[in-house]
Design an enzyme around this catalytic site. Structure first.
Site, PDB file in Angstrom:
ATOM      1  N   HIS A 346       0.798  -1.237   0.000  1.00  0.00           N
ATOM      2  CA  HIS A 346       0.000   0.000   0.000  1.00  0.00           C
ATOM      3  C   HIS A 346       0.824   1.276   0.000  1.00  0.00           C
ATOM      4  O   HIS A 346       0.268   2.361   0.143  1.00  0.00           O
ATOM      5  CB  HIS A 346      -0.923   0.049   1.210  1.00  0.00           C
ATOM      6  CG  HIS A 346      -2.015  -0.969   1.192  1.00  0.00           C
ATOM      7  ND1 HIS A 346      -3.261  -0.718   0.674  1.00  0.00           N
ATOM      8  CD2 HIS A 346      -2.043  -2.243   1.621  1.00  0.00           C
ATOM      9  CE1 HIS A 346      -4.018  -1.790   0.803  1.00  0.00           C
ATOM     10  NE2 HIS A 346      -3.292  -2.739   1.371  1.00  0.00           N
ATOM     11  N   LYS A 534      -8.198  13.975   4.595  1.00  0.00           N
ATOM     12  CA  LYS A 534      -7.325  12.792   4.557  1.00  0.00           C
ATOM     13  C   LYS A 534      -6.320  12.942   5.688  1.00  0.00           C
ATOM     14  O   LYS A 534      -6.245  14.008   6.303  1.00  0.00           O
ATOM     15  CB  LYS A 534      -6.592  12.700   3.214  1.00  0.00           C
ATOM     16  CG  LYS A 534      -5.942  14.022   2.768  1.00  0.00           C
ATOM     17  CD  LYS A 534      -5.238  13.896   1.429  1.00  0.00           C
ATOM     18  CE  LYS A 534      -6.125  14.001   0.231  1.00  0.00           C
ATOM     19  NZ  LYS A 534      -6.261  12.793  -0.535  1.00  0.00           N
ATOM     20  N   ARG A 535      -5.535  11.897   5.969  1.00  0.00           N
ATOM     21  CA  ARG A 535      -4.496  12.041   6.975  1.00  0.00           C
ATOM     22  C   ARG A 535      -3.554  13.175   6.603  1.00  0.00           C
ATOM     23  O   ARG A 535      -3.355  13.467   5.415  1.00  0.00           O
ATOM     24  CB  ARG A 535      -3.692  10.729   7.083  1.00  0.00           C
ATOM     25  CG  ARG A 535      -4.403   9.667   7.861  1.00  0.00           C
ATOM     26  CD  ARG A 535      -4.720  10.115   9.263  1.00  0.00           C
ATOM     27  NE  ARG A 535      -3.493  10.164  10.045  1.00  0.00           N
ATOM     28  CZ  ARG A 535      -3.215   9.308  11.020  1.00  0.00           C
ATOM     29  NH1 ARG A 535      -4.061   8.363  11.359  1.00  0.00           N
ATOM     30  NH2 ARG A 535      -2.089   9.415  11.687  1.00  0.00           N
ATOM     31  N   LYS A 540       1.102  14.487   1.019  1.00  0.00           N
ATOM     32  CA  LYS A 540      -0.257  14.796   0.553  1.00  0.00           C
ATOM     33  C   LYS A 540      -0.434  16.292   0.298  1.00  0.00           C
ATOM     34  O   LYS A 540      -1.433  16.724  -0.275  1.00  0.00           O
ATOM     35  CB  LYS A 540      -1.291  14.298   1.563  1.00  0.00           C
ATOM     36  CG  LYS A 540      -1.307  12.778   1.701  1.00  0.00           C
ATOM     37  CD  LYS A 540      -2.319  12.321   2.745  1.00  0.00           C
ATOM     38  CE  LYS A 540      -2.262  10.834   3.027  1.00  0.00           C
ATOM     39  NZ  LYS A 540      -2.932   9.998   2.018  1.00  0.00           N
ATOM     40  N   THR A 642      -8.395   6.795  -1.927  1.00  0.00           N
ATOM     41  CA  THR A 642      -9.742   6.252  -2.088  1.00  0.00           C
ATOM     42  C   THR A 642     -10.763   7.362  -1.851  1.00  0.00           C
ATOM     43  O   THR A 642     -11.883   7.289  -2.349  1.00  0.00           O
ATOM     44  CB  THR A 642      -9.994   5.084  -1.118  1.00  0.00           C
ATOM     45  OG1 THR A 642      -9.463   5.434   0.160  1.00  0.00           O
ATOM     46  CG2 THR A 642      -9.335   3.809  -1.601  1.00  0.00           C
ATOM     47  N   LYS A 646     -14.505   8.566  -3.646  1.00  0.00           N
ATOM     48  CA  LYS A 646     -15.744   8.913  -2.932  1.00  0.00           C
ATOM     49  C   LYS A 646     -16.255  10.271  -3.394  1.00  0.00           C
ATOM     50  O   LYS A 646     -17.458  10.472  -3.589  1.00  0.00           O
ATOM     51  CB  LYS A 646     -15.502   8.900  -1.412  1.00  0.00           C
ATOM     52  CG  LYS A 646     -15.177   7.507  -0.892  1.00  0.00           C
ATOM     53  CD  LYS A 646     -14.599   7.501   0.525  1.00  0.00           C
ATOM     54  CE  LYS A 646     -13.958   6.137   0.798  1.00  0.00           C
ATOM     55  NZ  LYS A 646     -13.044   6.145   1.954  1.00  0.00           N
TER      56      LYS A 646
END
Ligand code: 26V
Length: 800
Positions: A346, A534-535, A540, A642, A646
């Site tokens: 992952h 998100k985290r 990111k 992911t 969504k």
């Protein structure tokens, strides 16, 4: 009990009195919630028993999905929906003066995961059951899930999460299925009947007790099981300090992801991993043996999946069971092990690759360590035969090296399938990160692009949109989400687009109310809801988002001609408790929010909201309300994402880099229906390999960058002193590892285009429609079918 409203009401009232010893008039919301939960559990118990019996008797191949995380969220509404009894229950409760929505709020999120990896596991369970596939989850019943986040003074504060405080209505404790797990001690070997036998002596035993949750599929009689293990003191450990032993034992399943910066934390994590693996495998082998089949056939009836490397000890543990407990020889055992196990990677981030120091590993798991040594020796021999004399290659690939046990090589060597989670990610694994393994085992590597369950993320989270889809194209999309493509016929249909727009506005209204209630900030539902949830992680690039907001603020203040389309920037993110930089970014977001929201010169056009304690239940209110989905990771770093799926499924348009599954999103919707910007993955990887990026050049040549970076440290934010020096230094002194400044101009440009395009309402809604219509590909049903057909080789049982 659920066949009519009248019957439901009668059963509900009776059950309430019987379980809580209270009259309806006196009952609390919690008692009502518990009552409903128990009724549902009772209602599914027949199907649950039947499913298990079927699996026991018909020899169908089973898959067990081993995962250290399952981020389930709430289950009440989801279960009602999957059972098709939501309407009856909601009406019945209504007649009693109860809102189902209110009962739903009573349930604590089961937050047994950090983020994407754990939520993926939860979506997979839903798809397995809904496709009537024989697949079960195996995990840990942490007493405390992911911490609860509070924002105090702009800073993240962590509180212990307490989901079990009032019990968990869905679980069933199965004390009779408990398993003993040995730690520490020593291994004795001796000859018996012409073969070597190993015995683990003086071990400290821990009892793993399973708690089973029913996994209820959508419109099927299949009820699968999620088995969560809890660590308890064992009767088999003598002569120890009882209190200390009890505390140590229980601490194994106390906390999700204990801090592992020190040895004590490392030992605890390794104990968690072994407990999960050893308890699950023992219980799997036990139920297999009840079927009276030969162990040599095990891999034809059982498939075991390793979700990331956390359960990679399944490789040596299955070898141990087959050899030490069942008496098979190495080669037989190895053949079964390889053919039973499969592994998903992952992340390619090197700091996330798991390694355990031998000094910790060997004393804690002496027999397992011996087996890993043997696996390593045989593997290195194989490499030596293929690459004679190539020491450095062998050293890099070995399962044990530099005093450490390496979990990724262990998982790769012991599995017949290794998959990445999106095309680009799998390509990077094959061509770069795991290239040396790919050369040895090319046939093992494959891609399985992630997915999400459309039942939770569309049907449940966005009933307005789900109803519009059903009204427009009929209900077939629910069992076959790729049929949503039929929506494309409504392109340019202004009546349809108006409905779509109204639904988005209604969802934004609901989120606006939540924001007002939680933060006191009033946001304008006519503004663009631009969301990044998100985290929090440097790769990111929440920082890029904030720096852009600072730029917009500066421009609004200095340029009276600047006609910004009103924007509401919404963030939700938890930072790992020890992650200094990530916590600084949270503080920065909140500091910018404070400044922007309180400046009357801009706050008609610009708002910034940080929603604390981002989690599954909050996410269900956020995705349906978003106009813009921020997927702006440094290309090559986000394995899949992911959340991006969504958002898309709920009609938001993506602003993103060509990273992770954004690549597949782009292929599906076309470049005109997504806002792409920034470096490509190969450009990033080339810079990283060959150098050539100097962040200071971007600072010098771009005034906008100079302004926003200087504002981090020049007192622009009152009372922050050197609060943001670390961020400033990361960008300029440490050469901006994540290419924030490199991608800044391109991000500003694409954001400007977004503002312009949003003005043309129908064209925007057309794009939104295309995104929804094409999102069926990302249903985890598609992903799970691929796993089932290509890796696990399992087939469905019977549906309703
Ligand atoms: C873990 C850690 C832990 C130590 C510090 C750095 C670091 C960085 C990343 C990770 C990620 C662990 C694995 C994970 O959660 N991966 C996520 O899996 C999702 C489901 O496949 C995928 O969508 C996300 O892109 C990926 O980050």
């Amino acid at each position: 009990m659920f066949s009519s409203v009248t019957e439901f009401k009668a059963s509900f009232l009776k059950k309430l009195e019987m379980t809580h010893g209270t009259s309806f008039a006196e009952s609390t919301k919690r008692e009502q919630f518990q009552t409903l939960g128990l009724m549902i559990r009772e209602y599914v118990s027949t199907d649950w028993i039947k499913t298990n019996e079927q699996y026991r008797t018909n020899g169908q191949k089973q898959v067990y999905y081993l995962s250290i995380e399952f981020l389930l969220g709430r289950l009440l509404r989801h279960n009602l929906m999957n059972l098709g009894i939501e309407q009856v229950v909601s009406e019945g409760l209504n007649e009693l003066g109860i809102e189902l929505d209110d009962l739903e709020e009573i349930e604590a999120d089961a937050g047994l995961g950090n983020g994407g990896l754990g939520r993926l596991a939860a979506c997979f369970l839903d798809s397995l059951a809904s496709l009537s596939l024989p697949g079960h989850g195996c995990g840990i019943r942490y007493k405390h899930g992911l911490f609860e986040q509070k924002i105090v003074d702009g800073y993240q504060v962590e509180l212990p999460e307490q989901w079990l405080r009032h019990g968990h209505v869905w679980e069933v404790r199965k004390a009779d299925d408990a398993v003993e797990i040995p730690f520490w001690g020593s291994v004795e070997s001796y000859h018996e009947n012409g073969r070597f036998v190993f015995r683990h002596l003086n071990a400290e035993s821990v009892t793993a007790v399973p708690y089973d949750l029913p996994v209820i599929g959508y419109e099927t009689e299949t009820v699968n099981t999620l088995r969560l293990w809890s660590a308890e003191p064992s009767r088999f450990t003598a002569n120890v300090d009882i209190l200390k032993y009890k505390k140590e034992t229980e601490s194994i399943s106390e906390l999700l992801y204990p801090d592992d910066t020190h040895d004590e934390g490392k030992i605890l994590r390794l104990k968690q991993q072994y407990l999960l693996v050893a308890a699950s495998l023992q219980s799997i082998v036990r139920s297999y043996k009840k079927q009276k089949r030969s162990l040599l056939d095990f891999h034809n009836h059982v498939s075991i999946h390793i979700n990331d490397t956390h359960p990679a000890l399944a490789v040596p543990e299955l070898m141990r069971i087959l050899m030490d407990d069942e008496g098979l020889g190495w080669d037989e055992a190895w053949n079964i092990t390889e053919n039973t196990l499969s592994y998903t990677n992952h992340t390619t981030l090197s700091e996330a690759l798991e390694k355990w120091p031998i000094r910790i590993f060997q004393p804690l798991l002496p027999r397992i360590f011996m087996i890993i040594e043997e696996i390593n020796e045989r593997f290195c021999q194989k490499l030596w035969d293929k690459y004679p004399g190539d020491w450095s290659r062998i050293e890099n690939m070995a399962v044990i090296g530099h005093g450490e046990v390496r979990m990724a090589p262990l998982a790769i060597v012991g599995s017949h399938s290794i998959n990445g989670v999106a095309k680009l990610h799998t390509d990077i694994l094959k061509e770069r990160e795991m290239n040396s393994f790919y050369q040895v085992f090319p046939e093992r590597f494959n891609n399985k692009t992630n997915g999400i369950t459309h039942r939770r993320w569309l049907l449940k989270a966005n009933p307005r949109l789900a109803n519009l889809v059903t009204e427009s194209i009929g209900p077939a999309w629910i069992s076959n989400p790729e049929k949503m493509e039929a929506l494309l016929k409504f392109k340019h249909d202004s009546a349809f687009l108006e409905k779509l727009g109204d639904i988005k506005t209604a969802n934004k209204q609901k989120l606006a109310e939540i924001i007002l209630e939680k933060t006191g900030i009033a946001v304008d539902t006519a503004s663009i809801f631009d969301v990044q949830v998100k985290r929090l992680h440097a790769y990111k690039r929440q920082l890029l988002n904030v720096l852009h907001i600072m730029y917009l603020y500066n421009r609004l203040k200095s340029d009276s001609d600047f006609n910004l389309y009103p924007r509401t920037f919404i963030f939700g993110a938890k930072a790992s408790p020890g992650y200094y930089f990530a916590k600084k970014v949270i503080k920065l977001i909140n500091t910018v929010a404070e400044k922007v929201n309180n400046d009357p010169a801009v706050n008609e056009k610009l708002k910034v909201v940080f929603l604390e304690n981002y989690r599954v239940s909050l996410a269900e209110d956020i995705f349906p309300a978003a106009d813009i989905s921020e997927q702006i990771s440094t290309a090559s770093k986000e394995a899949s994402g992911t959340g991006n799926m969504k958002f898309m499924m709920n009609g938001a348009l993506t602003v993103g880099t060509l990273d992770g599954a954004n690549v597949e999103i782009t292929e599906l919707v076309g470049e005109e229906n997504i806002f792409l910007f920034g470096l490509s993955a190969s450009e990033v990887l080339d810079f990283q390999r060959n150098g050539g990026y100097y962040s200071r050049e971007y600072y010098h040549y771009d005034q906008r960058i100079r302004d926003v970076t200087e504002q981090l440290v020049n007192g622009f934010f009152p009372d922050t002193e050197d609060e943001f020096t670390a961020i400033y230094d990361s960008l300029l002194d440490h050469n901006d590892q994540y290419f924030v400044l490199r991608d800044f101009a391109s991000y500003v440009d694409i954001q400007e285009r977004i503002g312009d395009e949003y003005r043309a309402k129908d064209a925007w809604l057309d794009k939104s429609l295309i995104n929804i219509a094409k999102s069926g590909f990302f249903s985890s049903d598609r992903t799970i079918r691929e796993y089932a057909d290509e890796i696990w080789k399992i087939a469905p049982g019977h549906k309703k």
